[in-house]
Write a protein that holds these residues in place. Sequence first.
Motif, mmCIF file in Angstrom:
data_model
loop_
_atom_site.group_PDB
_atom_site.id
_atom_site.type_symbol
_atom_site.label_atom_id
_atom_site.label_comp_id
_atom_site.label_asym_id
_atom_site.label_seq_id
_atom_site.Cartn_x
_atom_site.Cartn_y
_atom_site.Cartn_z
ATOM 1 N N ILE A 10 0.850 -1.189 0.000
ATOM 2 C CA ILE A 10 0.000 0.000 0.000
ATOM 3 C C ILE A 10 0.886 1.238 0.000
ATOM 4 C CG2 ILE A 10 -1.848 1.231 1.195
ATOM 5 C CD1 ILE A 10 -2.570 -1.523 2.466
ATOM 6 N N LEU A 11 0.703 2.067 -1.021
ATOM 7 C CA LEU A 11 1.575 3.218 -1.230
ATOM 8 C C LEU A 11 0.765 4.513 -1.218
ATOM 9 C CD1 LEU A 11 4.390 4.350 -1.989
ATOM 10 C CD2 LEU A 11 3.783 3.972 -4.385
ATOM 11 N N HIS A 15 -3.113 12.965 -0.369
ATOM 12 C CA HIS A 15 -4.016 13.003 0.779
ATOM 13 C C HIS A 15 -5.349 12.344 0.461
ATOM 14 C CE1 HIS A 15 -1.358 15.444 3.194
ATOM 15 N NE2 HIS A 15 -1.285 16.370 2.244
ATOM 16 N N GLU A 16 -5.644 12.192 -0.835
ATOM 17 C CA GLU A 16 -6.928 11.629 -1.250
ATOM 18 C C GLU A 16 -6.855 10.165 -1.655
ATOM 19 O OE1 GLU A 16 -5.695 14.479 -2.793
ATOM 20 O OE2 GLU A 16 -6.749 15.817 -1.405
ATOM 21 N N ASN A 17 -5.717 9.734 -2.226
ATOM 22 C CA ASN A 17 -5.645 8.395 -2.814
ATOM 23 C C ASN A 17 -4.391 7.632 -2.402
ATOM 24 O OD1 ASN A 17 -8.038 8.400 -4.661
ATOM 25 N ND2 ASN A 17 -6.964 10.153 -5.534
ATOM 26 N N TRP A 18 -4.559 6.325 -2.293
ATOM 27 C CA TRP A 18 -3.449 5.403 -2.100
ATOM 28 C C TRP A 18 -3.436 4.412 -3.260
ATOM 29 C CZ3 TRP A 18 -4.414 3.706 3.691
ATOM 30 C CH2 TRP A 18 -4.125 4.789 4.539
ATOM 31 N N LEU A 19 -2.238 3.937 -3.610
ATOM 32 C CA LEU A 19 -2.113 2.835 -4.549
ATOM 33 C C LEU A 19 -1.990 1.525 -3.770
ATOM 34 C CD1 LEU A 19 0.378 4.214 -7.239
ATOM 35 C CD2 LEU A 19 -2.122 4.185 -7.304
ATOM 36 N N VAL A 20 -2.641 0.482 -4.280
ATOM 37 C CA VAL A 20 -2.563 -0.849 -3.680
ATOM 38 C C VAL A 20 -2.056 -1.801 -4.763
ATOM 39 C CG1 VAL A 20 -3.780 -2.618 -2.382
ATOM 40 C CG2 VAL A 20 -4.562 -0.239 -2.270
ATOM 41 N N ALA A 61 -10.193 -2.417 -3.181
ATOM 42 C CA ALA A 61 -9.496 -1.474 -4.060
ATOM 43 C C ALA A 61 -9.955 -1.649 -5.503
ATOM 44 C CB ALA A 61 -7.984 -1.679 -3.966
ATOM 45 N N THR A 62 -9.807 -0.577 -6.290
ATOM 46 C CA THR A 62 -10.229 -0.586 -7.691
ATOM 47 C C THR A 62 -9.017 -0.702 -8.610
ATOM 48 O OG1 THR A 62 -12.117 0.831 -7.165
ATOM 49 C CG2 THR A 62 -11.463 0.695 -9.482
ATOM 50 N N PRO A 63 -8.857 -1.797 -9.348
ATOM 51 C CA PRO A 63 -7.715 -1.955 -10.261
ATOM 52 C C PRO A 63 -7.705 -0.878 -11.345
ATOM 53 C CG PRO A 63 -8.757 -4.073 -9.850
ATOM 54 C CD PRO A 63 -9.677 -3.033 -9.286
ATOM 55 N N ILE A 64 -6.513 -0.342 -11.620
ATOM 56 C CA ILE A 64 -6.380 0.698 -12.650
ATOM 57 C C ILE A 64 -5.329 0.351 -13.702
ATOM 58 C CG2 ILE A 64 -7.199 2.571 -11.179
ATOM 59 C CD1 ILE A 64 -4.270 3.346 -10.707
ATOM 60 N N GLY A 115 4.500 -13.537 -15.041
ATOM 61 C CA GLY A 115 4.295 -12.825 -13.789
ATOM 62 C C GLY A 115 3.388 -11.639 -14.057
ATOM 63 N N ILE A 116 2.466 -11.376 -13.141
ATOM 64 C CA ILE A 116 1.510 -10.284 -13.347
ATOM 65 C C ILE A 116 1.420 -9.419 -12.097
ATOM 66 C CG2 ILE A 116 -0.923 -9.698 -13.730
ATOM 67 C CD1 ILE A 116 -1.153 -12.093 -15.544
ATOM 68 N N THR A 117 1.495 -8.107 -12.304
ATOM 69 C CA THR A 117 1.296 -7.130 -11.237
ATOM 70 C C THR A 117 0.068 -6.298 -11.567
ATOM 71 O OG1 THR A 117 3.661 -6.982 -10.713
ATOM 72 C CG2 THR A 117 2.283 -5.127 -10.049
ATOM 73 N N VAL A 118 -0.780 -6.110 -10.569
ATOM 74 C CA VAL A 118 -1.966 -5.269 -10.733
ATOM 75 C C VAL A 118 -1.871 -4.099 -9.764
ATOM 76 C CG1 VAL A 118 -4.478 -5.140 -10.725
ATOM 77 C CG2 VAL A 118 -3.340 -7.265 -11.406
ATOM 78 N N ILE A 119 -2.065 -2.905 -10.298
ATOM 79 C CA ILE A 119 -2.061 -1.691 -9.492
ATOM 80 C C ILE A 119 -3.502 -1.209 -9.351
ATOM 81 C CG2 ILE A 119 -1.219 0.683 -9.297
ATOM 82 C CD1 ILE A 119 1.141 -0.182 -11.089
ATOM 83 N N ALA A 120 -3.899 -0.926 -8.123
ATOM 84 C CA ALA A 120 -5.251 -0.454 -7.852
ATOM 85 C C ALA A 120 -5.173 0.826 -7.029
ATOM 86 C CB ALA A 120 -6.045 -1.520 -7.101
ATOM 87 N N GLU A 121 -6.311 1.473 -6.856
ATOM 88 C CA GLU A 121 -6.358 2.665 -6.023
ATOM 89 C C GLU A 121 -7.498 2.548 -5.028
ATOM 90 O OE1 GLU A 121 -6.897 6.060 -8.499
ATOM 91 O OE2 GLU A 121 -8.882 5.451 -9.213
ATOM 92 N N ILE A 122 -7.340 3.289 -3.945
ATOM 93 C CA ILE A 122 -8.358 3.296 -2.903
ATOM 94 C C ILE A 122 -8.307 4.637 -2.197
ATOM 95 C CG2 ILE A 122 -6.956 2.410 -0.983
ATOM 96 C CD1 ILE A 122 -9.363 0.521 -0.375
ATOM 97 N N THR A 123 -9.397 5.030 -1.615
ATOM 98 C CA THR A 123 -9.447 6.310 -0.904
ATOM 99 C C THR A 123 -8.495 6.281 0.281
ATOM 100 O OG1 THR A 123 -11.753 6.619 -1.543
ATOM 101 C CG2 THR A 123 -10.936 7.947 0.288
ATOM 102 N N ALA A 124 -7.706 7.311 0.430
ATOM 103 C CA ALA A 124 -6.732 7.399 1.522
ATOM 104 C C ALA A 124 -7.438 7.282 2.875
ATOM 105 C CB ALA A 124 -5.972 8.718 1.435
#
Length: 243
Positions: A10-11, A15-20, A61-64, A115-124
């Motif tokens: 979790i990155l 202030h509004e969003n984090w990456l997962v 989290a929502t994948p982007i 190998g697969i990486t998925v980046i998602a976002e979520i509200t901070a």
Amino acid sequence: MTNKYRDLSILPVSHENWLVIACDSSAGIGEKAEDAVRIDPAVTAAFCLRVPLMELICYGATPIAVIDLIGNEKEPTGDQMLKGIKAELTRAELSTISLNGSTEENMPTKTSSVGITVIAEITAGKENFVLQEACSLLQLGEPYVGEMVVKNQHTIFSYPLVKTLRQEVGVLDMLPVGSKGIRYEAQLMTENSDFQVEFLTEEDLDCSAGPATVILLAVRPEEEADILARYTDLKKIGEFKKR
């Protein structure tokens, strides 16, 4: 600063969003000469993608974006894997998501690898789940790996079902099961809490569930009967009780 939660990174980026971030890999499953399990590489890649997608959906989290690292040549193996990845994204209702990746064009290969990486976002500010009340432990799906995944691929639960369960008020936590088995993941659900899991059965608790063919749910006892009645694919396998 990157935080770890279960198999997720979790990155905080604002202030509004984090990456997962979630990832998975698969090797020796395909149509290469030395593959241990023989199957269309499209299926291999699809199930490899399924694992991080399920982890992120269960977290909320929502994948982007999806990044695929294919350890084989583009033609024909890479193209077949990309076909499977795109088909899986369609099944997950994510067909418009950003997709990028790479293939191996320098060396000949004898086994399939991806190998697969998925980046998602979520509200901070989302708090990581900690069990704070007694719950029922429910199981969705059956533990399959290797040839059993191939044999049962058309009966494995769908993304819409998982997303619907995630929205149920009585469902407090959801966690996909992989190679470490149901017992390990159920105990992980009690991490940092005063609760322990008591199983109603010992059947299949230590079997690999391969590409997330099982999901565990922590459900409030007062909601258990209603949820089991409405979702007939679920079954109760244990309880979370105070230590």
